[in-house]
Write a protein that holds these residues in place. Sequence first.
Motif, PDB file in Angstrom:
ATOM      1  N   ARG A   1       0.916  -1.249   0.007  1.00  0.00           N
ATOM      2  CA  ARG A   1      -0.008   0.025   0.035  1.00  0.00           C
ATOM      3  C   ARG A   1       0.943   1.119  -0.013  1.00  0.00           C
ATOM      4  O   ARG A   1       0.789   2.286  -0.534  1.00  0.00           O
ATOM      5  N   ALA A   2       1.941   1.277   0.687  1.00  0.00           N
ATOM      6  CA  ALA A   2       2.860   2.308   0.790  1.00  0.00           C
ATOM      7  C   ALA A   2       3.471   2.727  -0.525  1.00  0.00           C
ATOM      8  O   ALA A   2       3.628   3.688  -0.788  1.00  0.00           O
ATOM      9  N   LEU A   3       3.675   1.626  -1.129  1.00  0.00           N
ATOM     10  CA  LEU A   3       4.248   1.786  -2.488  1.00  0.00           C
ATOM     11  C   LEU A   3       3.431   2.227  -3.517  1.00  0.00           C
ATOM     12  O   LEU A   3       3.664   3.350  -4.188  1.00  0.00           O
ATOM     13  N   VAL A   4       2.305   1.607  -3.565  1.00  0.00           N
ATOM     14  CA  VAL A   4       1.161   2.273  -4.428  1.00  0.00           C
ATOM     15  C   VAL A   4       1.054   3.693  -4.003  1.00  0.00           C
ATOM     16  O   VAL A   4       0.838   4.790  -4.947  1.00  0.00           O
ATOM     17  N   GLU A   5       0.555   4.001  -2.925  1.00  0.00           N
ATOM     18  CA  GLU A   5       0.651   5.592  -2.578  1.00  0.00           C
ATOM     19  C   GLU A   5       1.679   6.441  -2.823  1.00  0.00           C
ATOM     20  O   GLU A   5       1.631   7.650  -3.363  1.00  0.00           O
ATOM     21  N   SER A   6       3.061   5.955  -2.898  1.00  0.00           N
ATOM     22  CA  SER A   6       4.025   6.468  -3.368  1.00  0.00           C
ATOM     23  C   SER A   6       4.170   6.771  -4.685  1.00  0.00           C
ATOM     24  O   SER A   6       4.745   7.886  -5.115  1.00  0.00           O
ATOM     25  N   ILE A   7       3.950   5.798  -5.385  1.00  0.00           N
ATOM     26  CA  ILE A   7       4.018   5.879  -6.882  1.00  0.00           C
ATOM     27  C   ILE A   7       3.021   7.100  -7.449  1.00  0.00           C
ATOM     28  O   ILE A   7       3.325   7.665  -8.178  1.00  0.00           O
ATOM     29  N   ALA A   8       1.659   6.952  -6.715  1.00  0.00           N
ATOM     30  CA  ALA A   8       0.863   8.007  -7.093  1.00  0.00           C
ATOM     31  C   ALA A   8       0.974   9.374  -6.743  1.00  0.00           C
ATOM     32  O   ALA A   8       1.090  10.347  -7.533  1.00  0.00           O
ATOM     33  N   LYS A   9       1.700   9.240  -5.503  1.00  0.00           N
ATOM     34  CA  LYS A   9       1.733  10.794  -4.970  1.00  0.00           C
ATOM     35  C   LYS A   9       2.904  11.652  -5.407  1.00  0.00           C
ATOM     36  O   LYS A   9       2.812  12.580  -5.819  1.00  0.00           O
ATOM     37  N   TRP A  10       3.891  10.744  -6.089  1.00  0.00           N
ATOM     38  CA  TRP A  10       4.975  11.342  -6.325  1.00  0.00           C
ATOM     39  C   TRP A  10       5.037  11.393  -8.008  1.00  0.00           C
ATOM     40  O   TRP A  10       6.121  11.614  -8.780  1.00  0.00           O
ATOM     41  N   HIS A  11       4.099  10.813  -8.475  1.00  0.00           N
ATOM     42  CA  HIS A  11       3.914  10.840 -10.048  1.00  0.00           C
ATOM     43  C   HIS A  11       4.916  10.106 -10.705  1.00  0.00           C
ATOM     44  O   HIS A  11       5.832  10.528 -11.748  1.00  0.00           O
ATOM     45  N   TRP A  12       5.354   8.993 -10.069  1.00  0.00           N
ATOM     46  CA  TRP A  12       6.508   8.277 -10.938  1.00  0.00           C
ATOM     47  C   TRP A  12       5.732   7.406 -12.095  1.00  0.00           C
ATOM     48  O   TRP A  12       5.451   6.369 -12.147  1.00  0.00           O
ATOM     49  N   THR A  13       5.738   8.238 -13.168  1.00  0.00           N
ATOM     50  CA  THR A  13       4.821   7.684 -14.235  1.00  0.00           C
ATOM     51  C   THR A  13       5.562   6.575 -14.987  1.00  0.00           C
ATOM     52  O   THR A  13       4.990   5.445 -15.641  1.00  0.00           O
ATOM     53  N   GLU A  14       6.838   6.575 -14.597  1.00  0.00           N
ATOM     54  CA  GLU A  14       7.815   5.374 -15.464  1.00  0.00           C
ATOM     55  C   GLU A  14       7.159   3.889 -14.723  1.00  0.00           C
ATOM     56  O   GLU A  14       7.861   2.891 -14.953  1.00  0.00           O
ATOM     57  N   CYS A  15       6.489   4.093 -13.546  1.00  0.00           N
ATOM     58  CA  CYS A  15       6.201   2.790 -12.927  1.00  0.00           C
ATOM     59  C   CYS A  15       4.739   2.316 -12.897  1.00  0.00           C
ATOM     60  O   CYS A  15       4.329   1.802 -12.053  1.00  0.00           O
ATOM     61  N   VAL A  16       4.292   2.808 -14.041  1.00  0.00           N
ATOM     62  CA  VAL A  16       2.618   2.568 -14.259  1.00  0.00           C
ATOM     63  C   VAL A  16       2.516   0.988 -14.341  1.00  0.00           C
ATOM     64  O   VAL A  16       1.423   0.536 -13.735  1.00  0.00           O
ATOM     65  N   GLU A  17       3.161   0.412 -14.823  1.00  0.00           N
ATOM     66  CA  GLU A  17       3.159  -1.129 -15.087  1.00  0.00           C
ATOM     67  C   GLU A  17       2.984  -1.927 -13.603  1.00  0.00           C
ATOM     68  O   GLU A  17       2.296  -2.593 -13.203  1.00  0.00           O
ATOM     69  N   THR A  18       4.082  -1.358 -12.626  1.00  0.00           N
ATOM     70  CA  THR A  18       4.140  -1.901 -11.390  1.00  0.00           C
ATOM     71  C   THR A  18       2.715  -1.608 -10.647  1.00  0.00           C
ATOM     72  O   THR A  18       2.230  -2.190  -9.909  1.00  0.00           O
ATOM     73  N   LEU A  19       2.268  -0.212 -10.801  1.00  0.00           N
ATOM     74  CA  LEU A  19       1.151   0.224 -10.084  1.00  0.00           C
ATOM     75  C   LEU A  19      -0.137  -0.641 -10.433  1.00  0.00           C
ATOM     76  O   LEU A  19      -0.768  -0.948  -9.710  1.00  0.00           O
ATOM     77  N   LEU A  20      -0.141  -1.086 -11.760  1.00  0.00           N
ATOM     78  CA  LEU A  20      -1.317  -1.569 -12.338  1.00  0.00           C
ATOM     79  C   LEU A  20      -1.373  -3.023 -11.752  1.00  0.00           C
ATOM     80  O   LEU A  20      -2.408  -3.522 -11.334  1.00  0.00           O
ATOM     81  N   ILE A  21      -0.205  -3.608 -11.473  1.00  0.00           N
ATOM     82  CA  ILE A  21      -0.123  -5.055 -11.024  1.00  0.00           C
ATOM     83  C   ILE A  21      -0.500  -4.818  -9.389  1.00  0.00           C
ATOM     84  O   ILE A  21      -0.994  -5.869  -8.877  1.00  0.00           O
ATOM     85  N   LEU A  22       0.043  -3.927  -8.624  1.00  0.00           N
ATOM     86  CA  LEU A  22      -0.402  -3.902  -7.224  1.00  0.00           C
ATOM     87  C   LEU A  22      -1.509  -3.398  -7.123  1.00  0.00           C
ATOM     88  O   LEU A  22      -2.427  -3.856  -6.289  1.00  0.00           O
ATOM     89  N   LEU A  23      -2.371  -2.784  -7.889  1.00  0.00           N
ATOM     90  CA  LEU A  23      -3.839  -2.210  -7.976  1.00  0.00           C
ATOM     91  C   LEU A  23      -4.573  -3.531  -8.066  1.00  0.00           C
ATOM     92  O   LEU A  23      -5.765  -3.526  -7.917  1.00  0.00           O
ATOM     93  N   SER A  24      -3.939  -4.574  -9.020  1.00  0.00           N
ATOM     94  CA  SER A  24      -4.852  -5.809  -9.057  1.00  0.00           C
ATOM     95  C   SER A  24      -4.858  -6.705  -7.993  1.00  0.00           C
ATOM     96  O   SER A  24      -5.397  -7.791  -8.019  1.00  0.00           O
ATOM     97  N   ASP A  25      -3.966  -6.168  -7.090  1.00  0.00           N
ATOM     98  CA  ASP A  25      -3.668  -7.258  -5.673  1.00  0.00           C
ATOM     99  C   ASP A  25      -5.172  -7.238  -5.068  1.00  0.00           C
ATOM    100  O   ASP A  25      -6.051  -6.261  -4.780  1.00  0.00           O
ATOM    101  N   THR A  26      -5.532  -8.548  -4.804  1.00  0.00           N
ATOM    102  CA  THR A  26      -6.937  -8.593  -4.300  1.00  0.00           C
ATOM    103  C   THR A  26      -6.919  -8.809  -2.675  1.00  0.00           C
ATOM    104  O   THR A  26      -7.988  -8.675  -1.872  1.00  0.00           O
ATOM    105  N   GLN A  27      -5.768  -8.504  -2.243  1.00  0.00           N
ATOM    106  CA  GLN A  27      -5.773  -8.572  -0.555  1.00  0.00           C
ATOM    107  C   GLN A  27      -6.174  -7.288  -0.079  1.00  0.00           C
ATOM    108  O   GLN A  27      -6.177  -6.418  -0.004  1.00  0.00           O
TER     109      GLN A  27
END
Length: 126
Positions: A100-126
């Motif tokens: 969750r901290a990783l998702v929030e950091s990618i979004a907050k700091w606009h790490w556009t190069e990390c969109v693929e990682t973000l999509l994988i994390l957002l598909s996490d069902t936990q």
Amino acid sequence: MALIKLISMFFVVLASIGISVEAVAQKWLAAEDANTQKAAIRALAYLPSPMTRTLLRQQLEHHDAECRAQTVVAIAPLADEEEKIAILSLAKDPSLYVRRALVESIAKWHWTECVETLLILLSDTQ
């Protein structure tokens, strides 16, 4: 939050009188109490020297998930490419706190190069 500001000011005072902030921070990071460790992590984020960045980066491997998550939050605002890679390596961390901290950091700091990682994390069902 007041404790973090107090610790941060304490670190600044130590540095101004020539005492090694890193040495004190290392002791706090090695404390048995996780709250002390998390407070030290948060406070180190306010002192972005190369040594404090190294100390913080080491905390990405901390045994306590909340400390790892706090470290992601602490490093992210000023993360260079090497630090981003280290942070992104936590995408498969077993802890929801860390992911969750990783998702929030990618979004907050606009790490556009990390969109693929973000999509994988957002598909996490936990």
